[in-house]
Design an enzyme around this catalytic site. Structure first.
Site, PDB file in Angstrom:
ATOM      1  N   TYR A 103    -100.568  -8.588   6.825  1.00 48.14           N
ATOM      2  CA  TYR A 103    -100.163  -8.766   8.216  1.00 48.14           C
ATOM      3  C   TYR A 103    -100.794  -7.737   9.152  1.00 48.14           C
ATOM      4  O   TYR A 103    -101.101  -8.032  10.305  1.00 48.14           O
ATOM      5  CB  TYR A 103     -98.628  -8.725   8.331  1.00 48.14           C
ATOM      6  CG  TYR A 103     -98.004 -10.059   8.003  1.00 48.14           C
ATOM      7  CD1 TYR A 103     -98.193 -11.148   8.857  1.00 48.14           C
ATOM      8  CD2 TYR A 103     -97.259 -10.249   6.848  1.00 48.14           C
ATOM      9  CE1 TYR A 103     -97.649 -12.388   8.557  1.00 48.14           C
ATOM     10  CE2 TYR A 103     -96.717 -11.484   6.536  1.00 48.14           C
ATOM     11  CZ  TYR A 103     -96.908 -12.554   7.399  1.00 48.14           C
ATOM     12  OH  TYR A 103     -96.384 -13.775   7.120  1.00 48.14           O
ATOM     13  N   GLU A 199     -87.804  -8.782 -23.396  1.00 44.37           N
ATOM     14  CA  GLU A 199     -88.451  -9.749 -22.487  1.00 44.37           C
ATOM     15  C   GLU A 199     -87.540 -10.197 -21.351  1.00 44.37           C
ATOM     16  O   GLU A 199     -87.944 -10.244 -20.200  1.00 44.37           O
ATOM     17  CB  GLU A 199     -88.906 -10.984 -23.295  1.00 44.37           C
ATOM     18  CG  GLU A 199     -89.495 -12.099 -22.421  1.00 44.37           C
ATOM     19  CD  GLU A 199     -89.898 -13.349 -23.211  1.00 44.37           C
ATOM     20  OE1 GLU A 199     -89.945 -13.283 -24.449  1.00 44.37           O
ATOM     21  OE2 GLU A 199     -90.176 -14.372 -22.573  1.00 44.37           O
ATOM     22  N   ASP A 251     -89.168 -13.588 -27.192  1.00 45.87           N
ATOM     23  CA  ASP A 251     -88.944 -14.891 -27.815  1.00 45.87           C
ATOM     24  C   ASP A 251     -90.011 -15.133 -28.876  1.00 45.87           C
ATOM     25  O   ASP A 251     -91.134 -14.633 -28.755  1.00 45.87           O
ATOM     26  CB  ASP A 251     -89.067 -16.018 -26.776  1.00 45.87           C
ATOM     27  CG  ASP A 251     -87.899 -16.040 -25.795  1.00 45.87           C
ATOM     28  OD1 ASP A 251     -86.859 -15.417 -26.094  1.00 45.87           O
ATOM     29  OD2 ASP A 251     -88.046 -16.682 -24.732  1.00 45.87           O
TER      30      ASP A 251
END
Lengths: 370, 548
Positions: A103, A199, A251
């Site tokens: 910006y 995780e 996982d």
């Protein structure tokens, strides 16, 4: 030197680099030549696995960006536009986000309808170019990345002068800032013996609620998926400076393995940061697909592998850092079984099975992969 | 025809062509009021053009649409043709399938092919308004013009003359027809205006005047003062003949032996070629054509297709010509580029044909729309059924992206261009009697595609050149505008003044542009490998699926 003096010195170095580069451009134009800057390539083509250091690194390929070139003029202009905005930022002593920089630098180019940046997607890579091109860390440019992830455990730290005891962080933990360099974060009073990276934040909450870290003398961290720079850098510093082993709990699926891989070897995107972030000695503590049989998990908790999963596993099989026999066995077993497992699958046994039985067992029996 | 003495057999009688039309007008292009108007104009203008050309007269054709109400119009088509003698006048307009155009084998190139056209328009007018058509015609020999008001007897397909007069006409010769009909006038696609404009493009020797229902007059002036060569009649070519046609010809020929049959009934077959064909077919040259068995006919046709025969004589075909087609297109549109090509004749099913293609580019043509497509068969615009036409298929089968136009999939390309495809043939194969779409013969599609590709290559050269020129102009702007920005940043980084920096950059930019030393469009990333290091391929997860 004090942390403050350190910071001042780094600021001056960056500002000098910017100024030198700008003056070189001016000299070139005075000689009526085409101004150019060299920037290391950041893509897949310039990334390699360093067998000795065991991490993904940036190669030596460079791109030359010239101003009098139809395709490059815009990027060339943008590079120095951002550099001048960063100079202003550094001089003000403040730190901001990369969106803020977008910006600050976005405006319509005089006499045109064209904008200096059409989108943040255009300005972010320029910032990364400056990081690698001027050999400056993002925090040295007074920029922070997104903050995700939290830490609790057996340690007290100092963040920007505030002393924080990570043993007393309630249920939410300490939100890891994106800049955790020694000038900002210092370590004090550590009684932890290892670091456990998890995780998922939901599983991390289970570990925090069960006060796993107190019982097992450790620090537990999560990064809500692929950990952001701050979390990776913090774990790396804790591991290096306090000599703590790092265990990764993800996982049992390709994405979990990827997260482990990023922590251990670094990522392709941030290959130039591997030297500061990768933790080659990080250990994979779970979830292993062999745990399915070992802990007699019910069939219901398995998730069938999708085609894309199978494709990714066969690619991971070829990764240089997954060549060890036990890793190959793990990956091939996943393909053979044809399913994946989430950490939450262990809750089928009992809600706190993971903190009370699974992980203590694994640590005691030293059942991990490296 | 009807047998009035035996009314019991009524259900078995053969219906007249006129009666057939009444029941099946959609087959002939009269299925809706907009289309009926267009078809009527089209048939009348086709006739006028053919008449002028056969009389070797430079055509001057006047078309007017008069409006009586939203649904009732009168079409007036007048030409300076040779005129029709009184004894043929009523038949020419008041009888379907009149005249000499309806032929079986071979023939010559002409616009109207079945001779059903103008009388169909008159019949349509009569069926929708009950009013007769008015025809005026004068030949060179006539002192006064013959004026007839006529209708068509549906049962007998014969003209019924309601009134007949003679008038003084300021024309030396010519014909005028006026038909009132239920219709609808539009200026959109497939309109009378569009038809007139397209007709002007492919008939550069014609001056066309059009007066619309509001009284607005547009004149399309001829761009050439020379008539096209008179097409000659020819016989079928051995390469394209089909078994059915061959068997009919064998039965109907007057030749007594196969050899003379081949020589007299086919184009480009002399005694040598005839011997060769018969040798390949293993047939005795003396066999009477009428005694050829189906098996022998099959051998014969195989031999005819396989034998070396000269390409069909082009005398029967009258191309517009590449130069004229290009000129005509340029007179119609304000273009930056135009190119046209006339291919050499080829054969489909024994009929010689040739393809001409013209492409115009740029100027006032809109860049963001699909390309304007003009399809023509024997100089007649095809305004309907674009999607069903072999010429359209040829256009969409070309990869226009290679030639500087946009194209999504296999569709009509888009961009500021106009594409003209003209097929000239003795017998243009249409998909239906309303003559809107050329049938899909592979030979026709292939020829059209080759012509389009050749035009495409020329277009690409032009577009490439134009693109490079635009790029040079763009460069100048880019560097000027970016120089300001860059100088401002450099000034901020070094503490130097901005103004002299900007001037320096702009000056160097100008010099480099003049010398042409600016680097090209592509981002040339000069990759430099300083040291060789062992590299391993990484990749399961895309770069980017990653942290910020």
């Amino acid at each position: 030197m004090t942390a403050k003096e350190d910071k001042k010195k780094i600021d001056d170095e960056i500002l000098k680099k910017f100024k030198d580069s700008a003056e070189e451009i001016i000299e070139t134009i005075e000689k009526k030549q085409n101004p150019k800057i060299k920037i290391p390539l950041r893509g897949l083509t310039n990334v390699y696995f360093d067998e000795k250091d065991k991490m993904i690194k940036l190669g030596d390929k460079q791109q030359t960006r010239t101003f009098f070139n139809i395709g490059q003029a815009r990027k060339f202009m943008q590079t120095f536009l951002i550099a001048s905005a960063l100079k202003e930022l550094i001089e003000s002593g403040k730190t901001t986000s990369i969106r803020d920089v977008y910006y600050r630098t976005k405006h319509t180019i005089a006499n045109t309808t064209e904008s200096t940046f059409e989108d943040q997607i255009e300005s972010d890579p320029i910032i990364e170019d400056i990081e690698v091109g001027f050999d400056a860390l993002r925090e040295e440019l007074h920029l922070f990345a997104s903050t995700r992830g939290a830490v609790v455990g057996e340690i007290t730290i100092v963040d920007s002068g505030d002393t924080i005891d990570l043993r007393k962080m309630g249920s939410g933990g300490w939100a890891v800032p994106s800049i955790v360099e020694p000038e900002v974060v210092q370590f004090k009073d550590c009684t932890a013996e290892f670091i456990l990276f998890i995780e998922k934040d939901a599983v991390w909450r289970r570990f925090n609620e069960d006060k796993f870290w107190r019982k097992h003398k450790c620090i537990i961290a999560h990064g809500q998926g692929v950990p952001p720079r701050g979390v990776r850098r913090l774990i790396r510093r804790l591991s290096d400076e306090l000599n703590l082993p790092v265990y990764v709990l993800v996982d049992a699926d390709p994405y979990g393995l990827y997260i482990y891989s990023v922590i251990k070897q670094g990522s392709i995107n941030l290959a130039y940061e591997s030297m500061r972030m990768a933790i080659p000695k990080a250990r994979f503590i779970g979830l292993s697909v062999f745990d399915y049989a070992k802990y007699k998990l019910p069939k219901d908790v398995t998730i069938k592998l999708a085609e894309i999963d199978k494709k990714r596993i066969s690619e991971i099989l070829k990764y240089p850092w997954f060549q060890k026999k036990d890793w190959q066995a793990e990956l091939k077993e996943m393909l053979r079984l044809g399913f994946k497992l989430e950490l939450e699958a262990l809750s089928a046994k009992n809600v706190s099975f993971i903190t009370e039985k699974y992980l203590p067992d694994k640590l005691a029996k030293k059942e991990w992969l490296e | 025809m009807t047998d009035k003495t035996e009314p019991k057999k009524e259900e078995l009688r053969a219906i007249s062509v006129a009666e057939f039309f009444e029941k099946n007008r959609h087959l002939l292009g009269f299925d809706n009021p907009i289309r009926a108007l267009l078809t009527s104009v089209k048939e009348a203008v086709d006739n006028s053009l053919d008449a002028c050309e056969s009389g070797r007269i430079l055509p001057e054709i006047y078309v007017q649409i008069q409006k009586f109400s939203e649904t009732r119009f009168k079409i007036i088509v007048e030409d300076n043709g040779p005129g029709i003698p009184r004894e043929h006048l009523a038949g020419a307009f008041g009888k379907l399938l009149y005249g000499s155009k309806f032929k079986t084998f071979g023939g010559k190139q002409s616009r109207g092919q079945q001779g059903i056209g103008i009388s169909a328009a008159i019949l349509y007018g009569q069926l929708t308004t009950g009013k007769p058509a008015r025809v005026i015609s004068k030949t060179k020999k006539d002192k006064q013009a013959n004026v007839l008001e006529l209708k068509i007897d549906i049962k007998t397909n014969n003209p019924t003359i309601l009134s007949e007069t003679k008038i003084d006409w300021n024309r030396e010769h010519g014909t005028r027809v006026e038909i009132e009909m239920e219709a609808k006038y539009t200026e959109k696609k497939a309109s009378v205006v569009e038809y007139i404009k397209e007709t002007a493009i492919v008939n550069p020797h014609t001056t066309l005047t059009f007066v619309d229902p509001e009284g607005q007059k547009v004149v399309f002036q001829r761009v050439v003062d020379k008539l096209p060569v008179e097409p000659e009649e020819i016989k079928p070519h051995p390469h394209g003949i089909e078994l059915g046609l061959l068997e009919r010809m064998l039965k109907e020929t007057t030749a007594r032996a196969l050899k003379s049959f081949l020589i007299t009934e086919f184009d480009r077959v002399g005694p040598g070629t005839a011997d060769e064909i018969l040798k390949i077919a293993g047939l005795d040259p003396k066999i009477g054509p009428k005694f050829v068995t189906p098996d022998q006919a099959y051998s014969l046709i195989q031999a005819m297709h396989g034998a070396k025969v000269m390409a069909p004589s082009a005398v029967c075909l009258v191309p517009i010509g590449d130069a004229l087609l290009k000129k005509s297109l340029e007179s119609e549109y304000n273009l930056e580029f135009a190119y046209a090509i006339t291919r050499t004749p080829d054969v489909y099913r024994g009929n010689p044909f040739l393809i001409e293609v013209a492409i115009g580019y740029g100027g006032e043509l809109p860049a963001d729309q699909t390309v304007k497509l003009f399809r023509f068969a024997n100089r007649v615009p095809l305004l309907y059924q674009q999607g069903a036409c072999a010429l359209t298929e040829a256009i969409t089968s070309v990869d226009w992206k290679n030639y500087g136009l946009n194209q999504s999939g296999r569709n009509v390309p888009s961009g500021p261009a106009v594409i003209v495809v003209h097929m000239a043939s003795v017998w243009a194969p249409f998909t239906s009697e309303s003559k809107d779409a050329v049938a899909h013969y592979p030979e026709i599609i292939k020829e059209a595609k080759l012509a389009l590709q050749e035009c495409g290559r020329q277009l690409q050269l032009f577009v490439g050149k134009k693109h490079r020129k635009q790029l040079a102009e763009k460069k100048a702007d880019i560097f000027k505008n970016y120089s300001e920005e860059l100088a401002a940043s450099l000034a901020a980084l070094t503490g130097k003044d901005k103004k002299p920096l900007v001037d320096k950059f702009v000056k160097v930019a100008e010099e480099m542009l003049k010398l042409g030393t600016i680097e090209g469009e592509e981002e040339t990333e000069e990759v430099k490998e300083e040291k060789k290091k062992p590299k391993r391929k990484l990749g399961a997860f895309k770069a980017g699926e990653d942290e910020e």
